[in-house]
Structures are given as C-alpha cells and as structure tokens.
Design an enzyme around this catalytic site. Structure first.
Site, PDB file in Angstrom:
ATOM      1  N   ASP A  83       0.861  -1.189   0.000  1.00 54.62           N
ATOM      2  CA  ASP A  83       0.000   0.000   0.000  1.00 54.62           C
ATOM      3  C   ASP A  83       0.892   1.231   0.000  1.00 54.62           C
ATOM      4  O   ASP A  83       2.028   1.210  -0.518  1.00 54.62           O
ATOM      5  CB  ASP A  83      -0.954  -0.062   1.211  1.00 54.62           C
ATOM      6  N   ASP A  84       0.422   2.286   0.561  1.00 49.30           N
ATOM      7  CA  ASP A  84       1.115   3.575   0.632  1.00 49.30           C
ATOM      8  C   ASP A  84       2.503   3.424   1.295  1.00 49.30           C
ATOM      9  O   ASP A  84       2.745   2.439   1.998  1.00 49.30           O
ATOM     10  CB  ASP A  84       0.227   4.508   1.486  1.00 49.30           C
ATOM     11  N   LYS A 129      -3.307  -0.163  -7.050  1.00 50.28           N
ATOM     12  CA  LYS A 129      -4.365   0.565  -6.324  1.00 50.28           C
ATOM     13  C   LYS A 129      -4.081   2.044  -6.525  1.00 50.28           C
ATOM     14  O   LYS A 129      -2.966   2.505  -6.250  1.00 50.28           O
ATOM     15  CB  LYS A 129      -4.310   0.192  -4.845  1.00 50.28           C
ATOM     16  N   ASP A 155      -5.177   5.726  -5.576  1.00 48.18           N
ATOM     17  CA  ASP A 155      -5.910   6.328  -4.455  1.00 48.18           C
ATOM     18  C   ASP A 155      -6.016   7.847  -4.656  1.00 48.18           C
ATOM     19  O   ASP A 155      -5.008   8.544  -4.707  1.00 48.18           O
ATOM     20  CB  ASP A 155      -5.129   5.995  -3.163  1.00 48.18           C
ATOM     21  N   GLY A 188     -15.873   5.938  -3.458  1.00 43.01           N
ATOM     22  CA  GLY A 188     -17.243   5.887  -3.982  1.00 43.01           C
ATOM     23  C   GLY A 188     -17.751   7.197  -4.559  1.00 43.01           C
ATOM     24  O   GLY A 188     -18.928   7.303  -4.920  1.00 43.01           O
ATOM     25  N   ARG A 195     -13.609   0.919  -4.812  1.00 47.19           N
ATOM     26  CA  ARG A 195     -14.135   1.057  -3.463  1.00 47.19           C
ATOM     27  C   ARG A 195     -15.497   1.737  -3.524  1.00 47.19           C
ATOM     28  O   ARG A 195     -15.664   2.716  -4.242  1.00 47.19           O
ATOM     29  CB  ARG A 195     -13.158   1.869  -2.622  1.00 47.19           C
ATOM     30  N   ASP A 198     -12.914   4.500   4.157  1.00 52.90           N
ATOM     31  CA  ASP A 198     -12.136   3.432   4.794  1.00 52.90           C
ATOM     32  C   ASP A 198     -12.981   2.739   5.861  1.00 52.90           C
ATOM     33  O   ASP A 198     -13.471   3.385   6.781  1.00 52.90           O
ATOM     34  CB  ASP A 198     -10.890   4.012   5.476  1.00 52.90           C
TER      35      ASP A 198
END
Ligand code: GAL
Length: 659
Positions: A319-320, A404, A406, A449, A466, A470
C-alpha cells in the site's frame, strides 16, 4: 416481537433496571450517561454543540440538550417504560460550512422517525414521537446527502423522555461469546480450491499457483494445458505465456499418500481479467508507514506457510509509503520523488523492486503496488501526477500485477466539489496506460465511492472500485456498509467488482517496531459475519491484518474453502437483500450449480430468530441445507430454515432443491 427477542430484553432489563410504576416524569437526554454514544468525531456535549458553543439552530438558542456529530448512534433500553420522546432538532449554527444531517429513531428494529436532511439555516424542527411499548431505542444523527461531513454538528435540543415506567438507560451489549472454531480442520488428503475460471490476456506472462490444501509433498498434473503453459508438478505452479484468445478447459489433479483430487479450471484467454473477485493481502492495516521490502517478502512466505494461498489468496500488495516523502520521521523514507529522467524512486526501505516481485512470483503469487493520481499519496509520499505513462511502464517493468490508485491529494487538482469529468479523468488516463503494458495488471480504483464510481468504474478499465470510505473507521457499521454495497449489486459482474474494503479481522499491526499488534475491534461473531457478508457479496477478499500474528481462530475465519467458494462462484453474483426490518435481513445469492447461498443476517443488538422461507425466496419444494461454516449437511427442510442468530451475526447456509 419474537420470543427470543423478548426473552433477551427481559434478561438485560432485569439486570440493569428495577421496575418503576410512578406517574409521568420527564427525563432529559442530557441527564443520561452519554458515554456509550458512538459518534464520528469527538464526544457528545451536554448543553453545548459538538464544538463546545452554546446550542443554537438557525439563530434560536437552547439552554439544554445534547450536541453531537454524525454519524452518531445512541442505544437506549426503554423496556416499555417511556410514553414519548420530545426534542427540537437541527444542524447547529457552529457549522462553518455546508453540513447536512438526518435524525432518526429506530424502535425495536423499525424506523419510527426520520427527519430527512436538515441543513445550515433550516429552522429548528420540533418532534414528538410515541414510544409506548418500545423496548430498545436507537437515536441516530447520520450524514445527510451532499455535505462535508466535517460540518455535521447535529443538536438534540431540549430532548426529553416522558416516562411512566422504567427509566431509559444506555443499552450495553452483553459480553460476546468465546472465539469458537466452527470449521473442521482440512484433512491430509489433497483438496483443490481456488477459482474455477481464470482470465488472462494473450501473449502476456501467465502465473497461477493452484490453491490446494493437504499434506505436502503433493504431486500435481494437468490435462488440457495449452502448450505455451508449463506446470511445475511439485510446486503446483502454472507459468508461461497466455495462449491465443479462447477458452481452455484444464483438468487439474493433485495426489499424495493420503488421496487424490481433481478439478476443472477454465482458462479464458481474452480481454477480461478478474473473472472472479481478486483475493490476497494488503499491508495497510498491518504495517502502514513502516512497511519494508523485508515485510513484503515475509508476507509472501507467510501466505504460503499459513495456508492462505492454499484457499486462493494470491496477491501480495504494497500500500502507501513505498516511495519517497518530502519529510517523514523515518529518514530512510525521505528523498527525491524522481531521478533525473523522471522515474519514480522507491525509498530506501525498498532497495530493489524487481527483486521483490521476483521473490513473490517465485512462490507463484502476484505482486501489487499503490499510487495516487495527485502529487502526494494520502500519507504524503510521492505519487504519479504528471508522470502517469512513465509510472505505468515502471510498475510493469518492476513486475507488478496490481495497481491501487488512491484519489488522495488529487482533490487539490480539481474543483470543490469536482465535476464528474474531473472525478473520472485520472482513472481514464491510468486505466488504458495499464492495459497497454505487456503484463496483466489489475486496476483498483480507490476514491471512496465519489461520483457513483460503480456506474463508470468498468468504463475506465477498473477491475474493482471502493464503494465507500475506509472501513477502518467504520467497523461498527459493518452491516450498513454491507447493505449499501449490496444495493449496488447490478453494477458488478465478472471482471469488474464493487469493493467494500479490506477484511479487518485478527490483529492489526503494532504501532511501533517491537510492540505487539492490537486485535481489530470486532468480536468473534462479527468476524464470521464479516467474511460471510463479503463472500455473499462476491467482494474482493483482501486480508489486511498482521500475518505475523495469525492465530488459529483468524485462520479459521479466513480459510473456510466453502465460504470462499461462495465468493469465488463463477456467476459473480452479489447477493440480493430481502429485508426483515431495518436491522435484520436475508442475503440470497444464486450459484453456478443452481444452488443458493443464503445469509440470515442480524445487525441488531440482541439475538434474533430469523427465518428463510422458501416461497419468499422463490425456491420450490423441499430444500437440502448445508451449514457452510461447520461444513455440515443439516438435512431437508420442507418450507423454511430458521435459526437463532446472535447479535451482529450471520448464519450462512447453502440451499439446494431436494431431488
Ligand atoms: C486511504 C485508503 C486506504 C489506504 C490509505 C493509505 O485513502 O483508502 O485504503 O490506502 O489511504 O494512506
């Protein structure tokens, strides 16, 4: 009210409050113990707004009441003692920007009041709600539509109960049961698991580790494998180059000293990837900004040794926090975003990305990476703004199989609120860039979303998106998150999936190196419910807990092959919801073999007896029922299956017409 519910309430009630049969008395909300209120940020304020200012709605002041912040929930046990609830409600004038809140009252699972959205400047609304006979009351202040939730300071002004019997007391959930292991341990004989259908693009590198339980060594073989693919018979890994466009039906075999198993795998060489929801592990809730190359390698090893890979978890996703940051407490993560040629640089905790993906691939697993279309990621590390094509090529050259993407600081590049075109633009750009690479890269849209992404995520080459914020901050809303995600069922199909976020069970990572991780907030029943709901919805299954802390219970919840088979069913259907009341519902999912998975879902605070009635679900005649968690046939049921479902629990069954 059913008997179980009445009994449970009687029990709780008799423990917490003696009976009072006096004349009507007024009890103010601000006099009650508010410590059990759950709210978005901060704590409820007595006679003050959520920001500590005097209560004021559209210029009108109130001496008393409770100031709160959405989403705020307060459960009270009334035990039939209250006549009415009166209050004056609205958004407090302390909101400095556009807020909107919805006040609601839920009585024994039924909505008895809903204010609709109340915004800045809306006149205070006086309410008077009949509570006669109500046992359990839920007072909620929820996010209204189209507002910045930071401004959602809702007031229950002059809120009071008219009481003739038992006084209202905060409802405290009974202690949860033990962490019971429901699923029998897999035997030593081989059992082939995993997707039954697998998409890959012609001419690209192909990699598939056959998920198989059973005592190793296992000898694998395959019939019908196209010549461009090769099976490593000892490791059970198929690799090579994806053949020409077409369907290839392969029969897999696995044998050891204890037995044999066979299974069909259909390889579909074509445009569509992720024919079943992707599965794997993402490091975010385990390692956040401490993630290192060594942790990712250890994760790949743990996915094999723990058995996670044997039931189908195969992506190992960073991830990040793998790139450089302008500033960070760890000096190893501080450095320039890019080299002189503009190539993004990993930080010194990731010395060799290609070597890392090679390590993961050598185990038959796949590797994922993370970026943002903005200049910085959410944790303020370098990301892809202005270098999208270069980064897509770099991720492919490093050997990644998943991105992913973001939203994060991209919000600074667009208007507020952004237009639909602005919301789509970064994904429209990156999607085709990934598709142009010489390897299969899944594209996960992480933008919480916004802009109804489910309506266009597939058009920008997304394989999953998503559907909300979160879950890490919303674990207490597991059931409502599931209901929202399931309401979007028509937007998902094989190749493109709604993503309600990661599986957060077991342990999250430690806050500091050397410390032990903390358990996630969910109790054992809720952890089973989590996995049941996600599988019924055909959600991507990404575990995001600490793999080094996996215990027998967590593995039991993550690895039930029959539950996973419901998630991975080739039809890719998200269960439809049949409501029982506001908090209880059934989930019904058609499976490829004509059977159905059914979840009896109790999102309420007390045990409930729920029934799945065959005629209501459209099933004809008697049905054979299997308890999926216990992997046990329960026999034929003529007209319905009813079960006692614990608070926040799901009973998951598979139902097949009796021949
Ligand atoms: C959030 C995202 C999380 C995690 C985090 C990293 O925006 O939803 O899943 O990736 O950023 O900073």
């Amino acid at each position: 009210m059913n008997h179980a519910r009445a009994f449970a309430l009687l029990l709780v009630f008799s423990l917490v409050s003696p009976l009072h049969l006096s004349a009507a008395e007024t009890i103010w909300l601000d006099q009650l113990d508010l410590s059990t209120v759950r709210q978005g940020t901060g704590a409820p304020q007595v006679n003050r707004s959520a920001r500590g200012t005097p209560l004021r709605i559209a210029g009108q002041s109130f001496a008393r009441g409770v100031g709160t912040h959405s989403n705020s929930n307060y459960r009270l046990l009334l035990a039939g003692g209250c006549e009415r609830f009166l209050a004056t409600i609205g958004l407090d004038d302390c909101a400095e920007g556009p807020g909107a809140v919805v006040f609601s009252l839920l009585a024994d699972g039924k909505k008895i009041y809903d204010s609709g959205p109340l915004k800045n400047g809306d006149a205070p609304r006086t309410i008077d709600v009949d509570l006669r006979g109500v046992q359990l009351l839920l007072l909620s202040v929820l996010h209204g539509p189209g507002a910045r939730t930071a401004f959602n300071h809702g007031d229950w002004a002059e809120a009071r109960f008219i009481v003739t019997g038992a006084k209202p007391v905060p409802f405290v959930a009974p202690p949860h049961g033990p962490a019971e292991i429901l699923t029998p341990k897999p035997g030593p004989e081989p059992h082939l698991n995993g997707p039954r259908v697998y998409g890959a693009r012609p001419g690209h590198p192909f990699l598939f580790r056959i998920p198989t339980q059973g005592a190793r060594p296992i000898e694998f073989s395959a019939e019908g494998l196209p010549p461009s693919l090769h099976l490593d018979a000892a490791a059970g890994i198929i690799s090579g180059t994806t053949p020409d466009r077409g369907d290839y039906t392969v029969t897999l075999h696995a044998g050891n000293g204890h037995g044999r198993d066979s299974r069909i795998l259909k390889i579909v060489a074509g445009d569509t990837l992720a024919l079943t929801p992707s599965m794997g592990w993402n490091d975010w809730y385990a390692h956040t900004d401490r993630v290192t190359d060594a942790m990712m390698r250890a994760a790949a090893d743990l996915m094999i040794s723990s058995g996670l890979a044997d039931v189908g978890y195969d992506y190992v996703n960073i991830d990040d926090c793998w790139s450089n940051a302008p500033t960070h407490r760890d000096p190893q993560r501080v450095g320039p975003a890019r080299d002189a040629a503009g190539n993004i640089l990993p930080n010194r905790r990731f010395p060799d990305m290609k070597a890392l993906t090679d390590y993961i691939h050598a185990r038959g697993l796949k590797a994922g990476i993370y970026s943002s279309p903005g200049e910085l990621t959410c944790a303020k590390f370098a990301s892809s703004w202005g270098h999208e094509a270069q980064d897509a090529a770099q991720f492919a050259a490093w050997g990644f199989d998943f991105l992913k993407y973001d939203w994060c600081s991209y919000r600074l590049k667009v208007g507020s609120p952004p237009s639909l075109d602005e919301m789509q633009r970064p994904y429209r750009l990156m999607g085709p860039l990934l598709r142009q690479q010489n390897r299969d890269i899944l594209f996960n849209l992480c933008q919480y979303g916004i802009g109804d992404v489910w309506k266009w995520g597939a058009d920008v080459d997304g394989h999953s998106w998503r559907t909300g914020g979160d879950l890490g901050y919303e674990l207490d809303r597991l059931f409502s998150v599931a209901l929202k995600n399931a309401s979007l069922r028509d937007y998902q199909k094989p190749g493109s999936w709604n993503d309600p976020d990661y599986l957060q069970i077991g342990f999250m990572g430690p806050n500091k190196p050397g410390e032990k991780g903390k358990p996630f907030a969910l109790n054992p029943t809720e952890q089973y419910a989590f996995m049941s709901l996600w599988s019924l919805m055909a959600a991507p299954l990404f575990y995001s807990g600490d793999l080094t802390a996996l215990d027998e219970f967590t593995l039991n919840v993550l690895c039930n092959r029959e539950v996973i088979a419901i998630d991975q069913d080739p039809l890719g259907e998200c269960a439809r919801v049949v409501k029982v009341d506001e908090e209880c519902f059934l989930m019904v999912k058609l499976l490829e073999d004509g059977s159905h998975a059914v979840g009896l879902c109790n999102g309420s605070e007390i045990p409930q007896r729920l029934a799945a009635r065959w005629t209501e679900l459209g099933f004809a005649g008697a049905q054979l029922v299997r308890d999926v968690w216990r992997q046990k046939d329960l026999g034929p049921f003529a007209t319905e299956f009813a079960a006692e479902v614990p608070r926040h629990g799901v009973v998951l069954i598979r139902v097949q017409a009796q021949k």
